[in-house]
Scaffold this motif. Structure first.
Motif, mmCIF file in Angstrom:
data_model
loop_
_atom_site.group_PDB
_atom_site.id
_atom_site.type_symbol
_atom_site.label_atom_id
_atom_site.label_comp_id
_atom_site.label_asym_id
_atom_site.label_seq_id
_atom_site.Cartn_x
_atom_site.Cartn_y
_atom_site.Cartn_z
ATOM 1 N N THR A 1 0.849 -1.183 0.000
ATOM 2 C CA THR A 1 0.000 0.000 0.000
ATOM 3 C C THR A 1 0.886 1.236 0.000
ATOM 4 O O THR A 1 1.825 1.335 0.785
ATOM 5 N N SER A 2 0.578 2.168 -0.868
ATOM 6 C CA SER A 2 1.395 3.366 -1.031
ATOM 7 C C SER A 2 1.479 4.170 0.264
ATOM 8 O O SER A 2 0.473 4.485 0.876
ATOM 9 N N GLY A 3 2.702 4.474 0.682
ATOM 10 C CA GLY A 3 2.931 5.302 1.855
ATOM 11 C C GLY A 3 3.039 4.553 3.163
ATOM 12 O O GLY A 3 3.460 5.125 4.163
ATOM 13 N N LEU A 4 2.659 3.288 3.204
ATOM 14 C CA LEU A 4 2.716 2.523 4.453
ATOM 15 C C LEU A 4 4.033 1.764 4.558
ATOM 16 O O LEU A 4 4.569 1.276 3.556
ATOM 17 N N VAL A 5 4.536 1.661 5.791
ATOM 18 C CA VAL A 5 5.788 0.946 6.050
ATOM 19 C C VAL A 5 5.656 0.136 7.330
ATOM 20 O O VAL A 5 4.798 0.396 8.161
ATOM 21 N N ASN A 6 6.540 -0.839 7.462
ATOM 22 C CA ASN A 6 6.779 -1.537 8.721
ATOM 23 C C ASN A 6 8.153 -1.089 9.184
ATOM 24 O O ASN A 6 9.063 -0.918 8.366
ATOM 25 N N ALA A 7 8.313 -0.901 10.493
ATOM 26 C CA ALA A 7 9.601 -0.391 10.992
ATOM 27 C C ALA A 7 10.016 -1.152 12.234
ATOM 28 O O ALA A 7 9.176 -1.530 13.060
ATOM 29 N N ARG A 8 11.319 -1.378 12.332
ATOM 30 C CA ARG A 8 11.938 -1.932 13.537
ATOM 31 C C ARG A 8 12.982 -0.913 13.976
ATOM 32 O O ARG A 8 13.903 -0.593 13.221
ATOM 33 N N LEU A 9 12.828 -0.430 15.198
ATOM 34 C CA LEU A 9 13.717 0.613 15.704
ATOM 35 C C LEU A 9 14.434 0.115 16.936
ATOM 36 O O LEU A 9 13.858 -0.593 17.765
ATOM 37 N N SER A 10 15.661 0.515 17.082
ATOM 38 C CA SER A 10 16.430 0.260 18.290
ATOM 39 C C SER A 10 16.673 1.614 18.941
ATOM 40 O O SER A 10 17.326 2.480 18.377
ATOM 41 N N LEU A 11 16.113 1.788 20.138
ATOM 42 C CA LEU A 11 16.154 3.079 20.827
ATOM 43 C C LEU A 11 17.080 3.006 22.034
ATOM 44 O O LEU A 11 17.169 1.980 22.717
ATOM 45 N N THR A 12 17.728 4.122 22.320
ATOM 46 C CA THR A 12 18.638 4.213 23.468
ATOM 47 C C THR A 12 18.382 5.537 24.165
ATOM 48 O O THR A 12 18.157 6.559 23.538
ATOM 49 N N ARG A 13 18.442 5.485 25.496
ATOM 50 C CA ARG A 13 18.399 6.713 26.281
ATOM 51 C C ARG A 13 19.723 6.838 27.011
ATOM 52 O O ARG A 13 20.132 5.907 27.700
#
Length: 178
Positions: A164-176
């Motif tokens: 679908t145009s404009g849609l994504v799946n994302a995997r993020l690695s976050l750090t504080r």
């Protein structure tokens, strides 16, 4: 070359002969009027084809220059503000909450407006987040919000386009940073 030029002149004279004959058949006063009209038409064509496009381009470039100067002024003002330290008065919203709570709050109340598909802690100051079927531009704004409002840093971002145009799946690695 000379023979070719003479041939072209002959063809030109042959093709314009009927017009020349009609011109010469006119009264002298009518010939003057036709000559003046031809001059006016030639001037109008020269103005419309040559001068007017240059004049319009000059006005357009002057407007573009003015807009560029305005942008340069605003950038200079922003640079002066940052250099003076005025831009350092921000506070991190989620500094007093845990990393997972900050991510959950940012997801539900911020630009994203949906909970992550999966949220996995990776130590005390790291977490992995999975998001599914998210608008790409919304994801970018949410990542910006995480960094500026919650003090989280995105170490790794793996983004996959969906059919679908404009849609994504994302995997993020976050750090504080503590």
């Amino acid at each position: 070359m000379k023979a070719y030029r003479q041939k072209l002149e002959q063809q030109f004279l042959q093709q314009t002969a009927p017009l020349r004959a009609r011109y010469e058949a006119l009264q002298p006063r009518e010939q003057v009027l036709v000559t003046i009209a031809a001059g006016v038409v030639a001037f109008a064509l020269a103005y419309a084809i040559i001068w007017q496009p240059f004049a319009r381009a000059r006005v357009r470039y002057a407007l573009d220059l003015e807009a560029a100067r305005a942008v340069a002024q605003s950038l200079a003002a922003a640079q002066a503000e940052v250099a003076s330290g005025a831009g350092q008065n921000f506070s991190v919203i989620g500094a007093d909450v845990s990393l997972l709570t900050a991510v959950d709050q940012a997801a539900k109340s911020g630009t994203l407006n949906k909970a992550p598909a999966r949220l996995q802690p990776d130590g005390e100051n790291q977490a992995r987040v999975w998001l599914e079927d998210v608008q790409f531009d919304v994801l970018m704004r949410w990542m910006y919000e995480l960094q500026n409002n919650y003090g989280l840093h995105i170490d790794v971002a793996d983004i996959e386009r969906q059919p679908t145009s404009g849609l994504v799946n994302a995997r993020l690695s976050l750090t504080r940073t503590p």
